[in-house]
Design an enzyme around this catalytic site. Structure first.
Site, short mmCIF file in Angstrom:
data_model
loop_
_atom_site.label_atom_id
_atom_site.label_comp_id
_atom_site.label_asym_id
_atom_site.label_seq_id
_atom_site.Cartn_x
_atom_site.Cartn_y
_atom_site.Cartn_z
N SER A 1 16.13 10.79 -54.78
CA SER A 1 15.74 11.59 -53.63
C SER A 1 16.66 12.80 -53.60
CB SER A 1 15.91 10.81 -52.33
OG SER A 1 15.81 11.69 -51.22
N TYR B 1 21.07 5.47 -46.96
CA TYR B 1 19.94 5.75 -47.86
C TYR B 1 20.38 6.70 -48.98
CZ TYR B 1 15.39 7.74 -49.26
OH TYR B 1 14.30 8.17 -49.96
N1 LIG Z 1 8.31 10.11 -48.83
C1 LIG Z 1 9.33 10.90 -49.07
O1 LIG Z 1 9.50 11.95 -48.43
C2 LIG Z 1 10.34 10.54 -50.13
C3 LIG Z 1 11.33 11.48 -50.43
C4 LIG Z 1 12.28 11.18 -51.41
C5 LIG Z 1 12.22 9.97 -52.07
N2 LIG Z 1 11.26 9.08 -51.76
C6 LIG Z 1 11.27 7.81 -52.46
O2 LIG Z 1 10.04 7.57 -53.08
C7 LIG Z 1 9.77 6.17 -53.12
C8 LIG Z 1 8.42 5.86 -52.53
O3 LIG Z 1 8.40 6.33 -51.21
P1 LIG Z 1 7.08 6.39 -50.31
O4 LIG Z 1 7.28 7.54 -49.42
O5 LIG Z 1 5.88 6.32 -51.15
O6 LIG Z 1 7.30 5.04 -49.45
P2 LIG Z 1 6.24 4.11 -48.68
O7 LIG Z 1 4.98 4.85 -48.43
O8 LIG Z 1 7.01 3.57 -47.52
O9 LIG Z 1 5.96 2.95 -49.75
C9 LIG Z 1 7.00 2.14 -50.20
C10 LIG Z 1 6.50 1.13 -51.21
O10 LIG Z 1 7.61 0.34 -51.64
C11 LIG Z 1 7.31 -1.04 -51.44
N3 LIG Z 1 8.52 -1.79 -51.12
C12 LIG Z 1 9.46 -1.51 -50.19
N4 LIG Z 1 10.40 -2.46 -50.16
C13 LIG Z 1 10.06 -3.38 -51.10
C14 LIG Z 1 10.64 -4.59 -51.56
N5 LIG Z 1 11.78 -5.09 -51.04
N6 LIG Z 1 10.01 -5.29 -52.52
C15 LIG Z 1 8.87 -4.83 -53.04
N7 LIG Z 1 8.27 -3.69 -52.66
C16 LIG Z 1 8.86 -2.96 -51.70
C17 LIG Z 1 6.32 -1.05 -50.31
O11 LIG Z 1 5.61 -2.24 -50.34
P3 LIG Z 1 5.16 -2.99 -48.99
O12 LIG Z 1 3.75 -2.61 -48.80
O13 LIG Z 1 5.33 -4.43 -49.32
O14 LIG Z 1 6.08 -2.56 -47.90
C18 LIG Z 1 5.48 0.18 -50.63
O15 LIG Z 1 4.54 -0.10 -51.64
C19 LIG Z 1 10.94 5.50 -52.40
O16 LIG Z 1 11.91 5.07 -53.35
C20 LIG Z 1 11.51 6.62 -51.56
O17 LIG Z 1 12.87 6.44 -51.27
C21 LIG Z 1 10.31 9.34 -50.80
#
Ligand SMILES: NC(=O)c1ccc[n+]([C@@H]2O[C@H](COP(=O)([O-])OP(=O)(O)OC[C@H]3O[C@@H](n4cnc5c(N)ncnc54)[C@H](OP(=O)(O)O)[C@@H]3O)[C@@H](O)[C@H]2O)c1
Lengths: 249, 77
Positions: A144, A157
């Site tokens: 991130s 985080y």
């Molecule tokens: N969105 C942003 O602005 C942003 C920015 C920078 C980095 N990121 C990074 O990008 C990645 C994806 O983010 P996103 O925005 O797509 O998040 P999201 O929409 O909240 O989706 C998160 C995914 O991770 C899974 N997950 C979370 N905890 C888990 C665990 N303990 N075991 C197995 N699966 C788990 C969730 O599954 P469940 O359905 O089971 O919860 C879901 O499929 C993350 O690493 C995040 O830190 C995101």
């Protein structure tokens, strides 16, 4: 050279692919011809995502909690059994719990460490072992922008994401001789559930700091990952690549 | 009859089969260093169709110990 079936014949695993960025990544890999394991914490969520995905490659669902090391091993054992190989591992799953540093609970610290960093490390251990046998592969770890520059309310985080970077840079050096490339993708602000809880004034302030004038989409991140997973990036390893619209935090 | 595990270890570490015993210890010969250990693990996993836990890989400090740990995975090596 680019071609539509860039990833044909490759086996990929995307963690956290039930929604958000992970789901877009799974779909993009699938469309590029890869056979994709779609992972979520619960098997039903992975099944539901699989049902909505289509592409020339095959999709298979996997459910395990990244906060549970034994469950991760069982998940990779299933990959070994079903596909016999792994070429692409996208460690995308992650959680964000915001709190001022004085108010960050130990439970939240443990949860973010367990999923964002320890779970990712263990997945890399098993993934790299499968890849080494087939002569190589590509690991993409989700960092991130906050892991590079920090952000108020996101200290824990950001620490896990900075950890992802240090871990990945070391793996790139250690696993390079085995033909395994390791890169970090560092998104800025992407429209997903992860940032749904971010208050409107904070969102507006963030948007004002994105020179490209919009938040990112999961597809923006998926496009980069397809490239990095493919042979187009055959000479790239140990890089941290931002996909953030130029965001200045 | 030759011991299948001893044969696998000898082949993987590229050493004379006659020198392999259950007492042979990790890092006690130059041919069995950490890099060779990971190749050996890959061969064990392929030969016996298992995926070993990281802690078990670390605990496989002798050939006898490998045999003992494989039993946990229902493998008679
Ligand atoms: N969105 C942003 O602005 C942003 C920015 C920078 C980095 N990121 C990074 O990008 C990645 C994806 O983010 P996103 O925005 O797509 O998040 P999201 O929409 O909240 O989706 C998160 C995914 O991770 C899974 N997950 C979370 N905890 C888990 C665990 N303990 N075991 C197995 N699966 C788990 C969730 O599954 P469940 O359905 O089971 O919860 C879901 O499929 C993350 O690493 C995040 O830190 C995101």
């Amino acid at each position: 050279m680019w071609r539509p079936d860039l990833l044909a014949g490759r086996v990929a695993l995307v963690t956290g692919a039930s929604r958000g960025i992970g789901r877009a990544v799974a779909e993009a890999l699938l469309q590029a011809g890869a056979d994709v394991f779609v992972h979520a914490r619960r098997r039903e969520a992975a099944d539901a995502a699989c049902a909505a995905l289509a592409g020339p490659g095959t999709v298979r669902a996997l459910g395990f909690d990244l906060d549970d090391p034994a469950a991760i091993r069982a998940g990779f054992a299933a990959v070994q059994k079903e596909a016999k190989r792994l070429d692409i591992l996208v460690n995308n799953a992650g959680i964000l719990r915001e709190a001022l540093v004085e108010m960050a609970s130990q439970a939240d610290m443990d949860a973010m460490w367990g999923t964002n960093l320890r779970g990712l490390m263990i997945a890399c251990q098993y993934g790299a072992r499968l890849m080494a046998r087939a002569g190589g592969g590509a690991i993409l770890n989700m960092g991130s922008i906050m892991g590079r520059v920090g952000n108020p309310g996101q200290s824990v985080y950001a620490a896990t994401k900075a950890g992802v970077i240090g871990f990945s840079l070391s793996l790139a050096k250690e696993l390079g001789p085995k033909g395994i490339r390791v890169n970090v993708v560092a998104p800025g602000v992407i429209e997903t559930d992860l940032i749904a809880a971010t208050p409107e004034p904070v969102r507006a302030a963030l948007l004002g700091r994105v020179p490209l004038g919009r938040f990112g989409t999961p597809q923006d991140v998926a496009n980069l990952i397809v490239f990095l997973a493919s042979d187009l990036a055959a000479y790239m390893t140990g890089q941290v690549i931002g996909v953030d619209g130029g965001l200045v935090v | 009859m030759a011991d299948r595990l001893h044969e696998l270890v000898a082949r993987s570490l590229m050493i004379d089969g006659a020198t392999v015993t259950d007492d042979l210890r990790y890092n006690s010969i130059p041919e069995w260093d950490s890099v060779a250990h990971m190749s050996l693990i890959a061969e064990l996993e392929d030969a016996y169709s298992v995926m070993l836990e990281t802690d078990d890989i670390i605990a496989m400090s002798t050939v006898g110990k490998i045999r003992e740990i494989l039993r946990k995975y229902d493998v008679e090596a």
